[in-house]
Design a protein around this motif. Structure first.
Motif, PDB file in Angstrom:
ATOM      1  N   HIS A  21       0.771  -1.366  -0.015  1.00  0.00           N
ATOM      2  CA  HIS A  21       0.091   0.193   0.099  1.00  0.00           C
ATOM      3  C   HIS A  21       0.892   1.273  -0.013  1.00  0.00           C
ATOM      4  O   HIS A  21       1.894   1.322   0.623  1.00  0.00           O
ATOM      5  CB  HIS A  21      -1.057  -0.100   1.302  1.00  0.00           C
ATOM      6  N   PRO A  22       0.396   2.420  -0.752  1.00  0.00           N
ATOM      7  CA  PRO A  22       1.207   3.408  -0.647  1.00  0.00           C
ATOM      8  C   PRO A  22       1.458   4.304   0.650  1.00  0.00           C
ATOM      9  O   PRO A  22       0.490   3.923   1.553  1.00  0.00           O
ATOM     10  CB  PRO A  22       0.502   4.293  -1.689  1.00  0.00           C
ATOM     11  N   VAL A  23       2.563   4.619   0.819  1.00  0.00           N
ATOM     12  CA  VAL A  23       2.851   5.285   2.251  1.00  0.00           C
ATOM     13  C   VAL A  23       2.377   6.919   1.886  1.00  0.00           C
ATOM     14  O   VAL A  23       2.694   7.702   0.844  1.00  0.00           O
ATOM     15  CB  VAL A  23       4.557   5.433   2.550  1.00  0.00           C
ATOM     16  N   PRO A  24       1.671   7.461   2.883  1.00  0.00           N
ATOM     17  CA  PRO A  24       1.275   8.839   3.071  1.00  0.00           C
ATOM     18  C   PRO A  24       2.456   9.650   2.731  1.00  0.00           C
ATOM     19  O   PRO A  24       3.512   9.476   3.295  1.00  0.00           O
ATOM     20  CB  PRO A  24       0.468   9.097   4.285  1.00  0.00           C
ATOM     21  N   PRO A  25       2.251  10.797   1.735  1.00  0.00           N
ATOM     22  CA  PRO A  25       3.245  11.691   1.639  1.00  0.00           C
ATOM     23  C   PRO A  25       4.078  12.236   2.965  1.00  0.00           C
ATOM     24  O   PRO A  25       5.305  12.533   2.936  1.00  0.00           O
ATOM     25  CB  PRO A  25       2.595  12.555   0.934  1.00  0.00           C
ATOM     26  N   ALA A  26       3.102  12.572   4.107  1.00  0.00           N
ATOM     27  CA  ALA A  26       3.593  13.110   5.188  1.00  0.00           C
ATOM     28  C   ALA A  26       4.585  12.165   5.929  1.00  0.00           C
ATOM     29  O   ALA A  26       5.786  12.557   6.371  1.00  0.00           O
ATOM     30  CB  ALA A  26       2.475  13.696   6.137  1.00  0.00           C
ATOM     31  N   LEU A  27       4.238  10.756   5.987  1.00  0.00           N
ATOM     32  CA  LEU A  27       5.250   9.859   6.485  1.00  0.00           C
ATOM     33  C   LEU A  27       6.464   9.840   5.793  1.00  0.00           C
ATOM     34  O   LEU A  27       7.471   9.521   6.308  1.00  0.00           O
ATOM     35  CB  LEU A  27       4.528   8.463   6.558  1.00  0.00           C
ATOM     36  N   GLN A  28       6.486   9.870   4.487  1.00  0.00           N
ATOM     37  CA  GLN A  28       7.598   9.729   3.617  1.00  0.00           C
ATOM     38  C   GLN A  28       8.316  11.024   3.802  1.00  0.00           C
ATOM     39  O   GLN A  28       9.932  10.646   3.811  1.00  0.00           O
ATOM     40  CB  GLN A  28       7.413   9.721   2.160  1.00  0.00           C
ATOM     41  N   ARG A  29       7.955  12.085   4.039  1.00  0.00           N
ATOM     42  CA  ARG A  29       8.763  13.249   4.243  1.00  0.00           C
ATOM     43  C   ARG A  29       9.482  12.959   5.537  1.00  0.00           C
ATOM     44  O   ARG A  29      10.674  13.705   5.675  1.00  0.00           O
ATOM     45  CB  ARG A  29       8.141  14.568   4.072  1.00  0.00           C
ATOM     46  N   ASP A  30       8.852  12.873   6.561  1.00  0.00           N
ATOM     47  CA  ASP A  30       9.335  13.006   7.976  1.00  0.00           C
ATOM     48  C   ASP A  30       8.975  11.893   8.919  1.00  0.00           C
ATOM     49  O   ASP A  30       8.007  11.966   9.917  1.00  0.00           O
ATOM     50  CB  ASP A  30       8.893  14.253   8.543  1.00  0.00           C
ATOM     51  N   PRO A  31       9.484  10.629   8.476  1.00  0.00           N
ATOM     52  CA  PRO A  31       8.941   9.610   9.419  1.00  0.00           C
ATOM     53  C   PRO A  31       9.319   9.325  10.854  1.00  0.00           C
ATOM     54  O   PRO A  31       8.401   9.063  11.764  1.00  0.00           O
ATOM     55  CB  PRO A  31       9.488   8.382   8.442  1.00  0.00           C
ATOM     56  N   ILE A  32      10.415  10.098  11.156  1.00  0.00           N
ATOM     57  CA  ILE A  32      10.800   9.919  12.655  1.00  0.00           C
ATOM     58  C   ILE A  32      10.131  10.749  13.220  1.00  0.00           C
ATOM     59  O   ILE A  32       9.366  10.339  14.722  1.00  0.00           O
ATOM     60  CB  ILE A  32      12.315  10.361  12.804  1.00  0.00           C
ATOM     61  N   ARG A  33       9.941  12.057  12.936  1.00  0.00           N
ATOM     62  CA  ARG A  33       9.122  13.035  13.767  1.00  0.00           C
ATOM     63  C   ARG A  33       7.756  12.574  13.989  1.00  0.00           C
ATOM     64  O   ARG A  33       7.094  12.415  15.006  1.00  0.00           O
ATOM     65  CB  ARG A  33       9.286  14.322  13.327  1.00  0.00           C
ATOM     66  N   LEU A  34       6.871  12.300  12.931  1.00  0.00           N
ATOM     67  CA  LEU A  34       5.712  11.738  12.755  1.00  0.00           C
ATOM     68  C   LEU A  34       5.541  10.481  14.045  1.00  0.00           C
ATOM     69  O   LEU A  34       4.488  10.221  14.643  1.00  0.00           O
ATOM     70  CB  LEU A  34       5.299  11.358  11.402  1.00  0.00           C
ATOM     71  N   MET A  35       6.584   9.624  13.825  1.00  0.00           N
ATOM     72  CA  MET A  35       6.330   8.375  14.551  1.00  0.00           C
ATOM     73  C   MET A  35       6.487   8.665  16.152  1.00  0.00           C
ATOM     74  O   MET A  35       5.892   8.170  17.133  1.00  0.00           O
ATOM     75  CB  MET A  35       7.471   7.318  14.278  1.00  0.00           C
ATOM     76  N   LEU A  36       7.551   9.669  16.453  1.00  0.00           N
ATOM     77  CA  LEU A  36       7.877  10.121  17.758  1.00  0.00           C
ATOM     78  C   LEU A  36       6.905  10.796  18.415  1.00  0.00           C
ATOM     79  O   LEU A  36       6.412  10.774  19.697  1.00  0.00           O
ATOM     80  CB  LEU A  36       9.116  10.700  17.793  1.00  0.00           C
ATOM     81  N   LYS A  37       6.111  11.618  17.516  1.00  0.00           N
ATOM     82  CA  LYS A  37       4.963  12.406  18.316  1.00  0.00           C
ATOM     83  C   LYS A  37       3.827  11.713  18.143  1.00  0.00           C
ATOM     84  O   LYS A  37       2.777  12.424  18.664  1.00  0.00           O
ATOM     85  CB  LYS A  37       5.038  13.664  17.326  1.00  0.00           C
ATOM     86  N   GLY A  38       3.502  10.602  17.588  1.00  0.00           N
ATOM     87  CA  GLY A  38       2.379   9.866  17.594  1.00  0.00           C
ATOM     88  C   GLY A  38       1.484   9.930  16.452  1.00  0.00           C
ATOM     89  O   GLY A  38       0.525   9.085  16.312  1.00  0.00           O
TER      90      GLY A  38
END
Length: 282
Positions: free
Chosen positions: A141-158
């Motif tokens: 499945h395609p990865v959302p563009p926001a997750l592609q751009r900044d995966p670490i920050r999005l994962m750490l911030k929830g």
């Protein structure tokens, strides 16, 4: 097998040494000096006994005061320890979550604090490395563009949790853990002429970061007792009894100063040993 013990089984001797230092090195608790074991003596045992001592010590430090008084610290389960730790850290989890997912949430919570302390250039480099890895895998499945751009920050911030399916999430967590381990090992190598055991060095450094978080609570307690001592010197001996009773209770209460780094280190060990699926099948 309890999830804590299964994680210990994955650890190298260097990583077990780090855990031994965190759990057994005497600190502020008088019980450490009265009945604690010397870290060197713990390390000199055969591996099975070494793991037994680490597990026993961890459960003792993670137990609450009443459990200690009843002599039942060995009955405390790893999941219940994680749930209480999440309440202490204000990490949102649900009772239906698997134990290892709860452990991962604690890991991400601690890394979020470490991430905020990193220099900007290091954050940029680590983000680029994880992003490049994400672009190299073939996904169903395609990865959302926001997750592609900044995966670490999005994962750490929830924010990235809802964007990541259950298949890629462990892989992405592993990539983040690996980048932090590499960064930490590089940091230590630049500060000290120590080359052997890069992952263990990274684990040790990150454990110190986690310990600094827990240490804030210790500093507050020390300040509170410092103020209390000046008052108690005036109001009389009756309150001195209360002071020592409270101090004794804290000596057997949950020791988050040591528990937090241990859970963090164990989660990192598990993630670094995680066997990711082949890139073409994710």
């Amino acid at each position: 097998m309890d999830e804590f013990r299964s994680g210990l089984e994955l650890a190298t001797d260097d990583e077990l040494t780090v855990l031994t230092e965190v759990l057994f090195r005497p600190r502020f608790n008088p019980i450490d000096y009265a009945i604690g074991k010397d870290p060197f003596d713990v390390r000199c045992q055969d591996r099975h006994q070494w793991l037994d001592d680490i597990e026993q010590r961890f459960r003792f430090l993670a137990a609450d005061g009443m459990t200690i008084l009843r002599g039942e610290s060995h009955l405390v389960g790893y999941r219940s320890i994680l749930m209480r730790l999440c309440r202490y850290l204000n990490v949102h989890v649900t009772p239906s979550m698997p134990t290892l997912d709860i452990e991962a949430e604690v890991f991400l919570h601690v890394l979020e604090r470490a991430w905020d302390q990193l220099p900007e250039n290091q954050r940029v480099l680590m983000t680029k490395n994880v992003t490049d890895s994400l672009q190299r895998v073939s996904l169903a499945h395609p990865v959302p563009p926001a997750l592609q751009r900044d995966p670490i920050r999005l994962m750490l911030k929830g924010s990235g949790i809802v964007m990541v399916n259950s298949v890629i999430r462990p892989w992405l967590l592993q990539q983040i853990a690996r980048q932090f381990a590499i960064q930490a090992a590089t940091y230590q190598a630049a500060q000290r002429t120590l080359v052997k055991g890069g992952v263990a060095i990274a684990t040790h450094w990150q454990s110190r970061v986690a310990a600094q978080m827990a240490k804030r609570g210790m500093a507050v307690s020390a300040a509170r007792y410092g103020a209390a001592r000046s008052v108690l010197a005036v109001v009389g001996p009756a309150l001195w009894i209360w002071f020592f009773a409270d101090l004794g209770w804290r000596a057997i209460a949950t020791n988050y100063y040591r528990v937090i780094p241990c859970v963090f280190t164990l989660a990192q060990i598990r993630l670094l040993r995680y066997e990711a699926l082949p890139e073409t099948t994710i």
